[in-house]
Enzyme design. Structure first.
Site, PDB file in Angstrom:
ATOM      1  N   ARG A 143     127.675 -26.309  34.150  1.00  0.00           N
ATOM      2  CA  ARG A 143     126.921 -26.951  33.058  1.00  0.00           C
ATOM      3  C   ARG A 143     127.645 -28.207  32.632  1.00  0.00           C
ATOM      4  NH1 ARG A 143     126.867 -21.998  28.994  1.00  0.00           N
ATOM      5  NH2 ARG A 143     125.494 -20.589  30.115  1.00  0.00           N
ATOM      6  N   ARG A 177     132.701   0.183  44.355  1.00  0.00           N
ATOM      7  CA  ARG A 177     134.000  -0.267  43.877  1.00  0.00           C
ATOM      8  C   ARG A 177     134.257   0.478  42.576  1.00  0.00           C
ATOM      9  NH1 ARG A 177     138.476  -1.949  45.825  1.00  0.00           N
ATOM     10  NH2 ARG A 177     139.290  -3.628  44.562  1.00  0.00           N
ATOM     11  N   ARG A 220     141.143  -8.425  33.841  1.00  0.00           N
ATOM     12  CA  ARG A 220     140.919  -8.960  32.499  1.00  0.00           C
ATOM     13  C   ARG A 220     141.516  -8.044  31.433  1.00  0.00           C
ATOM     14  NH1 ARG A 220     134.347  -8.484  31.628  1.00  0.00           N
ATOM     15  NH2 ARG A 220     134.162  -6.300  32.099  1.00  0.00           N
ATOM     16  N   TYR A 256     123.315  -2.692  40.740  1.00  0.00           N
ATOM     17  CA  TYR A 256     124.018  -3.069  39.522  1.00  0.00           C
ATOM     18  C   TYR A 256     122.961  -3.525  38.517  1.00  0.00           C
ATOM     19  CZ  TYR A 256     126.673  -4.951  35.829  1.00  0.00           C
ATOM     20  OH  TYR A 256     127.157  -5.149  34.560  1.00  0.00           O
ATOM     21  N   ASP A 285     122.300  -4.498  34.478  1.00  0.00           N
ATOM     22  CA  ASP A 285     122.795  -4.650  33.122  1.00  0.00           C
ATOM     23  C   ASP A 285     122.010  -3.681  32.231  1.00  0.00           C
ATOM     24  OD1 ASP A 285     124.917  -6.420  33.156  1.00  0.00           O
ATOM     25  OD2 ASP A 285     123.628  -8.199  33.173  1.00  0.00           O
TER      26      ASP A 285
HETATM   27  C1  LIG Z   1     132.691  -2.268  33.814  1.00  0.00           C
HETATM   28  C2  LIG Z   1     131.237  -2.461  33.456  1.00  0.00           C
HETATM   29  C3  LIG Z   1     130.893  -3.439  32.563  1.00  0.00           C
HETATM   30  C4  LIG Z   1     129.561  -3.628  32.215  1.00  0.00           C
HETATM   31  N1  LIG Z   1     129.261  -4.615  31.338  1.00  0.00           N
HETATM   32  C5  LIG Z   1     127.983  -4.815  30.992  1.00  0.00           C
HETATM   33  C6  LIG Z   1     127.648  -5.865  30.065  1.00  0.00           C
HETATM   34  O1  LIG Z   1     128.509  -6.591  29.563  1.00  0.00           O
HETATM   35  N2  LIG Z   1     126.336  -6.036  29.759  1.00  0.00           N
HETATM   36  C7  LIG Z   1     125.341  -5.252  30.283  1.00  0.00           C
HETATM   37  O2  LIG Z   1     124.173  -5.470  29.939  1.00  0.00           O
HETATM   38  N3  LIG Z   1     125.633  -4.263  31.147  1.00  0.00           N
HETATM   39  C8  LIG Z   1     126.922  -4.011  31.518  1.00  0.00           C
HETATM   40  N4  LIG Z   1     127.220  -3.003  32.398  1.00  0.00           N
HETATM   41  C9  LIG Z   1     126.137  -2.186  32.943  1.00  0.00           C
HETATM   42  C10 LIG Z   1     125.769  -0.949  32.083  1.00  0.00           C
HETATM   43  O3  LIG Z   1     126.862  -0.078  32.000  1.00  0.00           O
HETATM   44  C11 LIG Z   1     124.581  -0.235  32.746  1.00  0.00           C
HETATM   45  O4  LIG Z   1     123.473  -1.076  32.753  1.00  0.00           O
HETATM   46  C12 LIG Z   1     124.142   1.045  32.072  1.00  0.00           C
HETATM   47  O5  LIG Z   1     125.222   1.857  31.726  1.00  0.00           O
HETATM   48  C13 LIG Z   1     123.229   1.807  32.997  1.00  0.00           C
HETATM   49  O6  LIG Z   1     122.788   3.012  32.383  1.00  0.00           O
HETATM   50  P1  LIG Z   1     122.463   4.280  33.276  1.00  0.00           P
HETATM   51  O7  LIG Z   1     121.878   5.290  32.374  1.00  0.00           O
HETATM   52  O8  LIG Z   1     121.697   3.877  34.477  1.00  0.00           O
HETATM   53  O9  LIG Z   1     123.893   4.754  33.871  1.00  0.00           O
HETATM   54  P2  LIG Z   1     125.162   5.402  33.193  1.00  0.00           P
HETATM   55  O10 LIG Z   1     125.509   4.747  31.932  1.00  0.00           O
HETATM   56  O11 LIG Z   1     126.188   5.486  34.244  1.00  0.00           O
HETATM   57  O12 LIG Z   1     124.675   6.896  32.842  1.00  0.00           O
HETATM   58  C14 LIG Z   1     124.490   7.878  33.848  1.00  0.00           C
HETATM   59  C15 LIG Z   1     124.940   9.195  33.256  1.00  0.00           C
HETATM   60  O13 LIG Z   1     124.641  10.251  34.190  1.00  0.00           O
HETATM   61  C16 LIG Z   1     125.673  11.198  34.102  1.00  0.00           C
HETATM   62  N5  LIG Z   1     125.690  11.990  35.321  1.00  0.00           N
HETATM   63  C17 LIG Z   1     125.933  11.557  36.584  1.00  0.00           C
HETATM   64  N6  LIG Z   1     125.912  12.596  37.442  1.00  0.00           N
HETATM   65  C18 LIG Z   1     125.625  13.708  36.696  1.00  0.00           C
HETATM   66  C19 LIG Z   1     125.485  15.076  37.009  1.00  0.00           C
HETATM   67  N7  LIG Z   1     125.660  15.532  38.258  1.00  0.00           N
HETATM   68  N8  LIG Z   1     125.207  15.956  36.018  1.00  0.00           N
HETATM   69  C20 LIG Z   1     125.076  15.526  34.727  1.00  0.00           C
HETATM   70  N9  LIG Z   1     125.207  14.226  34.377  1.00  0.00           N
HETATM   71  C21 LIG Z   1     125.479  13.332  35.350  1.00  0.00           C
HETATM   72  C22 LIG Z   1     126.932  10.345  33.923  1.00  0.00           C
HETATM   73  O14 LIG Z   1     127.983  11.121  33.373  1.00  0.00           O
HETATM   74  C23 LIG Z   1     126.445   9.253  33.002  1.00  0.00           C
HETATM   75  O15 LIG Z   1     126.706   9.555  31.651  1.00  0.00           O
HETATM   76  C24 LIG Z   1     128.545  -2.817  32.783  1.00  0.00           C
HETATM   77  C25 LIG Z   1     128.902  -1.825  33.701  1.00  0.00           C
HETATM   78  C26 LIG Z   1     130.225  -1.648  34.054  1.00  0.00           C
HETATM   79  C27 LIG Z   1     130.571  -0.595  35.059  1.00  0.00           C
END
Ligand SMILES: Cc1cc2nc3c(=O)[nH]c(=O)nc-3n(C[C@H](O)[C@H](O)[C@H](O)COP(=O)(O)OP(=O)(O)OC[C@H]3O[C@@H](n4cnc5c(N)ncnc54)[C@H](O)[C@@H]3O)c2cc1C
Length: 378
Positions: A182, A255, A286, A359, A361
């Site tokens: 930018r 990863r 970080r 991936y 958000d």
């Molecule tokens: C390091 C990091 C930084 C991030 N930063 C950002 C950010 O700044 N901004 C942003 O918008 N997004 C960010 N994200 C992305 C964000 O975390 C995800 O979009 C969001 O958590 C996805 O929700 P989900 O429900 O799909 O998965 P998850 O939050 O992973 O939830 C899945 C759940 O299923 C459970 N589960 C899995 N297997 C089983 C099983 N066998 N039995 C019972 N329960 C189970 C897990 O324990 C977990 O609680 C980041 C992700 C990471 C890894």
């Protein structure tokens, strides 16, 4: 059957889906293998500060329906993501903007910055030609074409190599198709119309979503799968899709990360929520200082202590936390085969980052859950 839906995973996908189904009058049971709700957004309050236990989470979106939805459940503060990078003791603003170019080259105008960048991009094009290549073959060549050698070596190379655990010239160029630059003095990382952190932490959001819904924690779906499949008419699965099908086509690669959480007895450790360490020989990528997600101005000094987290990239091995999918063409082809199996399961709905092997958000995750719930209600 006691429930209409068994929802596996109390992350954002599962929580949003459960909330919307409850609104439709459906009986839902949510289980999670972790001892808390919220999935990766979990942010417990420790000594007066909400700590993002699974890495910095900054909410941002331009999707009006998602904005409207989250604002019904939490009040968002005015946090604006503007990370800092440190390289050999020197500070740079991110994303790459006029502040960064001034810090890098001392330039003061957009025309001067553009001229510097163009000169370095020309060098990169000439090098590619010298090698007889019409297209970049790896991430290093791609990055040099996009932003030139100074930004690449100072802000990209070391960070990327730590993140992926291999050298940049062995990574595919597709990982960085674009590197936004930018020519304005603007350190706001996101272009979205809405960003912030829920006041009281992300738990406020998930607790509101799950209000009135039965939740059982520390319950792993795979320990007692047959029984779980019997408790509800339908199962919503937001865990790893390869595990659901007993890895019949092999493991999907990820990863991982390791977090080192520390309490520091000073009120302001680094003056910013996110500071990236871009040198290869600093082992973490970080440091997050959590209070800056929610305290601004003088409020930063309200507490005499602070909480920080060092984030170390880590190889993923089966059993470790899967954080970032490695979407190589082979891994995506493997996921495609799992998806075909998933499509044959008429009692199971798959969704969220682990089931979709993408991936996502937070806002796109909520969008997927809104869409899945809408489809279900038809
Ligand atoms: C390091 C990091 C930084 C991030 N930063 C950002 C950010 O700044 N901004 C942003 O918008 N997004 C960010 N994200 C992305 C964000 O975390 C995800 O979009 C969001 O958590 C996805 O929700 P989900 O429900 O799909 O998965 P998850 O939050 O992973 O939830 C899945 C759940 O299923 C459970 N589960 C899995 N297997 C089983 C099983 N066998 N039995 C019972 N329960 C189970 C897990 O324990 C977990 O609680 C980041 C992700 C990471 C890894």
């Amino acid at each position: 059957m006691n429930y209409d839906y068994l929802i596996v995973g109390a992350g954002l996908f599962g929580s949003v889906f459960a909330h919307l189904m409850k609104q439709q009058g459906k009986r839902c049971l949510v289980i999670d293998k972790r001892p808390h709700v919220g999935g990766n957004t979990y942010s417990p309050c420790i000594r007066g500060i909400h700590r993002h236990d699974y890495g910095a989470h900054i909410f941002h979106t331009s999707d009006p329906e998602v904005i409207d939805f989250v604002c019904q459940h939490a009040h968002f503060n005015r946090y604006t993501n503007s990370p800092i990078a440190i390289h050999r003791g020197k500070l740079f603003n991110l994303p790459f903007n006029m502040n960064t170019f001034h810090q890098m080259w001392g330039v003061k105008t957009p025309a001067e910055a553009q001229a510097m960048l163009e000169e370095q991009r020309r060098e990169a094009r000439a090098e590619l030609q010298r090698l007889g290549l019409s297209q970049p073959q790896n991430l290093e060549q791609q990055a040099l074409l996009l932003v030139g050698k100074d930004i690449y070596h100072t802000l990209i190379k070391g960070y990327t190599e730590k993140q992926w655990g291999c050298t940049a010239n062995t990574l595919p160029p597709e990982i960085i198709r674009r590197l936004p630059v930018r020519f304005v003095f603007d350190n706001n990382y996101f272009n979205d119309s809405f960003q912030g952190i829920p006041e009281g932490g992300y738990n406020v959001l998930t607790d509101s979503l799950l209000n009135g819904i039965e939740v059982r924690l520390s319950e792993d779906f795979f320990e007692g799968r047959e029984e779980w499949m019997k408790v509800a008419k339908k199962v919503v699965f937001s865990g790893p899709i390869d595990r659901f099908f007993d890895y019949c086509f092999g493991h999907l690669p990820y990863r991982s990360l390791r977090f080192e959480h520390l309490e520091v007895e000073e009120s302001n450790f680094q003056g910013n929520a996110v500071v990236n360490y871009t040198e290869a020989d600093v082992p973490y990528t970080r440091i997050i200082e959590h209070k800056h997600f929610e305290s601004f101005g003088e409020d930063v000094y309200r507490l005499p202590h602070t909480l920080i987290t060092k984030e170390y990239p880590a190889a993923w091995t089966p059993g470790a936390e899967p954080f970032y999918p490695i979407n190589t063409p082979e891994a995506n082809a493997c996921h495609e085969r799992y998806k075909q199996l998933a499509a044959q399961q008429d009692r199971v709905i798959f969704g969220g980052r682990l089931a979709d092997y993408r991936y996502y958000d937070m806002a796109p995750t909520i969008r997927c859950a809104l869409d899945a719930a809408r489809k279900e209600a038809q």
